[in-house]
Design an enzyme around this catalytic site. Sequence first.
Site, PDB file in Angstrom:
ATOM      1  N   SER A 239      37.435  10.209 145.927  1.00 25.93           N
ATOM      2  CA  SER A 239      37.679  10.445 144.601  1.00 25.93           C
ATOM      3  C   SER A 239      36.930  11.731 144.379  1.00 25.93           C
ATOM      4  O   SER A 239      35.941  12.046 144.969  1.00 25.93           O
ATOM      5  CB  SER A 239      36.929   9.380 144.030  1.00 25.93           C
ATOM      6  OG  SER A 239      36.667   9.522 142.247  1.00 25.93           O
TER       7      SER A 239
ATOM      8  N   TYR B  23      29.414   3.677 142.149  1.00 21.10           N
ATOM      9  CA  TYR B  23      30.798   4.364 142.463  1.00 21.10           C
ATOM     10  C   TYR B  23      30.563   5.428 143.394  1.00 21.10           C
ATOM     11  O   TYR B  23      31.193   5.868 144.408  1.00 21.10           O
ATOM     12  CB  TYR B  23      31.853   4.289 141.536  1.00 21.10           C
ATOM     13  CG  TYR B  23      33.039   4.559 141.556  1.00 21.10           C
ATOM     14  CD1 TYR B  23      33.949   4.014 142.397  1.00 21.10           C
ATOM     15  CD2 TYR B  23      33.761   5.892 141.233  1.00 21.10           C
ATOM     16  CE1 TYR B  23      35.281   4.412 142.908  1.00 21.10           C
ATOM     17  CE2 TYR B  23      35.011   6.131 141.444  1.00 21.10           C
ATOM     18  CZ  TYR B  23      35.616   5.468 142.076  1.00 21.10           C
ATOM     19  OH  TYR B  23      37.120   5.693 142.443  1.00 21.10           O
TER      20      TYR B  23
HETATM   21  N1  NAP Z   1      42.350   5.593 138.820  1.00 22.45           N
HETATM   22  C1  NAP Z   1      41.350   6.811 138.890  1.00 22.45           C
HETATM   23  O1  NAP Z   1      40.992   7.496 138.034  1.00 22.45           O
HETATM   24  C2  NAP Z   1      40.892   6.934 140.360  1.00 22.45           C
HETATM   25  C3  NAP Z   1      40.402   8.161 140.529  1.00 22.45           C
HETATM   26  C4  NAP Z   1      39.941   8.680 141.776  1.00 22.45           C
HETATM   27  C5  NAP Z   1      40.088   7.722 142.646  1.00 22.45           C
HETATM   28  N2  NAP Z   1      40.792   6.471 142.599  1.00 22.45           N
HETATM   29  C6  NAP Z   1      40.722   5.404 143.714  1.00 22.45           C
HETATM   30  O2  NAP Z   1      42.131   5.253 144.070  1.00 22.45           O
HETATM   31  C7  NAP Z   1      42.479   3.983 144.551  1.00 22.45           C
HETATM   32  C8  NAP Z   1      43.444   3.248 143.961  1.00 22.45           C
HETATM   33  O3  NAP Z   1      43.030   2.799 142.677  1.00 22.45           O
HETATM   34  P1  NAP Z   1      43.726   2.776 141.447  1.00 22.45           P
HETATM   35  O4  NAP Z   1      43.305   3.857 140.421  1.00 22.45           O
HETATM   36  O5  NAP Z   1      45.256   2.707 141.905  1.00 22.45           O
HETATM   37  O6  NAP Z   1      43.418   1.631 140.776  1.00 22.45           O
HETATM   38  P2  NAP Z   1      43.988  -0.025 140.450  1.00 22.45           P
HETATM   39  O7  NAP Z   1      45.609   0.257 139.749  1.00 22.45           O
HETATM   40  O8  NAP Z   1      42.943  -0.784 140.049  1.00 22.45           O
HETATM   41  O9  NAP Z   1      44.474  -0.477 141.923  1.00 22.45           O
HETATM   42  C9  NAP Z   1      43.431  -0.700 143.040  1.00 22.45           C
HETATM   43  C10 NAP Z   1      44.238  -1.239 144.145  1.00 22.45           C
HETATM   44  O10 NAP Z   1      43.363  -1.806 145.118  1.00 22.45           O
HETATM   45  C11 NAP Z   1      43.379  -3.067 145.565  1.00 22.45           C
HETATM   46  N3  NAP Z   1      42.077  -3.825 146.105  1.00 22.45           N
HETATM   47  C12 NAP Z   1      40.933  -3.836 145.388  1.00 22.45           C
HETATM   48  N4  NAP Z   1      40.026  -4.691 146.135  1.00 22.45           N
HETATM   49  C13 NAP Z   1      40.670  -4.934 147.344  1.00 22.45           C
HETATM   50  C14 NAP Z   1      40.369  -5.653 148.357  1.00 22.45           C
HETATM   51  N5  NAP Z   1      39.174  -6.042 148.543  1.00 22.45           N
HETATM   52  N6  NAP Z   1      41.256  -5.827 149.421  1.00 22.45           N
HETATM   53  C15 NAP Z   1      42.494  -5.388 149.027  1.00 22.45           C
HETATM   54  N7  NAP Z   1      42.919  -4.849 148.001  1.00 22.45           N
HETATM   55  C16 NAP Z   1      42.045  -4.438 147.034  1.00 22.45           C
HETATM   56  C17 NAP Z   1      43.968  -3.780 144.378  1.00 22.45           C
HETATM   57  O11 NAP Z   1      44.787  -4.999 144.706  1.00 22.45           O
HETATM   58  P3  NAP Z   1      44.251  -6.512 144.451  1.00 22.45           P
HETATM   59  O12 NAP Z   1      43.584  -6.703 143.299  1.00 22.45           O
HETATM   60  O13 NAP Z   1      45.554  -7.128 144.500  1.00 22.45           O
HETATM   61  O14 NAP Z   1      43.675  -6.895 145.953  1.00 22.45           O
HETATM   62  C18 NAP Z   1      45.026  -2.620 144.003  1.00 22.45           C
HETATM   63  O15 NAP Z   1      46.250  -2.786 144.244  1.00 22.45           O
HETATM   64  C19 NAP Z   1      40.904   3.375 144.820  1.00 22.45           C
HETATM   65  O16 NAP Z   1      40.201   3.633 145.943  1.00 22.45           O
HETATM   66  C20 NAP Z   1      39.956   4.274 143.616  1.00 22.45           C
HETATM   67  O17 NAP Z   1      38.688   4.134 144.021  1.00 22.45           O
HETATM   68  C21 NAP Z   1      41.037   6.045 141.568  1.00 22.45           C
END
Ligand code: NAP
Length: 270
Positions: free
Chosen positions: A153, A166
């Site tokens: 991120s 975070y």
């Molecule tokens: N959205 C943003 O603004 C942003 C920006 C920079 C980076 N990111 C990063 O992008 C990645 C994906 O996030 P997203 O934005 O797509 O958010 P999201 O829609 O909340 O998706 C997060 C995913 O991670 C899974 N997850 C969480 N904890 C887990 C665990 N213990 N074991 C297995 N799976 C787990 C969740 O699945 P389950 O709950 O079904 O397990 C879900 O599929 C993350 O690493 C996040 O930090 C996001």
Amino acid sequence: MWVYCPDMAGARMRGMAVVTGASSGIGAATARALAGDGWRVVVGARRVDRIEALAADIGALSHQLDVDDADSVERFAAFVTGADDDRGGMVGPSRLLVNNAGGALGWAPVADADEQQWRAMYETNVLGVVRMIKALLPMLEARGDGTVVTVGSIAGYEPYPNGGGYNAAKFAVRAAMSALRQELLGRPVRVCEIDPGMVATEFSLVRFGGDAERAAAVYEGVTPLTAEDVAECIRWVAARPPHVNVDQLVVLARDQAGARQIHRHTADDG
Ligand SMILES: NC(=O)c1ccc[n+]([C@@H]2O[C@H](COP(=O)([O-])OP(=O)(O)OC[C@H]3O[C@@H](n4cnc5c(N)ncnc54)[C@H](OP(=O)(O)O)[C@@H]3O)[C@@H](O)[C@H]2O)c1
């Protein structure tokens, strides 16, 4: 437990790709993009109903995965390795692990840090990634052309007030990826990192404990990235020839210039 879709048997085969956290957002979009690009995809997450539906839709395999839980990672890895042998058509020239599972919990100054939330963020965003790498690295390397892509991120480059827990986790995983890249120098595994800014997913909903109004306010007046925008970066990085290692790719919305600088459009903007 698993869905095998024979329709994909004739698809162009890039090899097998594992995507963690594929039940929503960037992970789901990445699984879809990779499947469309000729990868045989295995998806994992805790919400099994969601990954099963996705797998059925894109012709992938799915298996329950909690990256916080070493036993769950072990079972998932056994499934992935087994998939190589007895599910037919899974063998390809390369292997890919997309460490996407992660996210943020809470919004508070360091002085008021909720230790449980900080620990949970470290557990998923850092140790979860490390567990997956330990479990799958031998397989990635054995193919003679493996790739690890970890979703970090912009929060791993620039700390911001109330984001300390975070920030600490995403800084940590970036450090671990850099160490891994150096440790693997001379061996046939690429270590890549995709570092997005604001992406409209369930990320903020999770961060704010299900408060939809607060989550929606994060994207107010902004055109954020979509999960598909980030998925396309991951697909592209993975599709580079084996000698090309995209170390780090920072991708932000045009309305964002760093973790703290966000332009919010108003009616006055014209
Ligand atoms: N959205 C943003 O603004 C942003 C920006 C920079 C980076 N990111 C990063 O992008 C990645 C994906 O996030 P997203 O934005 O797509 O958010 P999201 O829609 O909340 O998706 C997060 C995913 O991670 C899974 N997850 C969480 N904890 C887990 C665990 N213990 N074991 C297995 N799976 C787990 C969740 O699945 P389950 O709950 O079904 O397990 C879900 O599929 C993350 O690493 C996040 O930090 C996001």
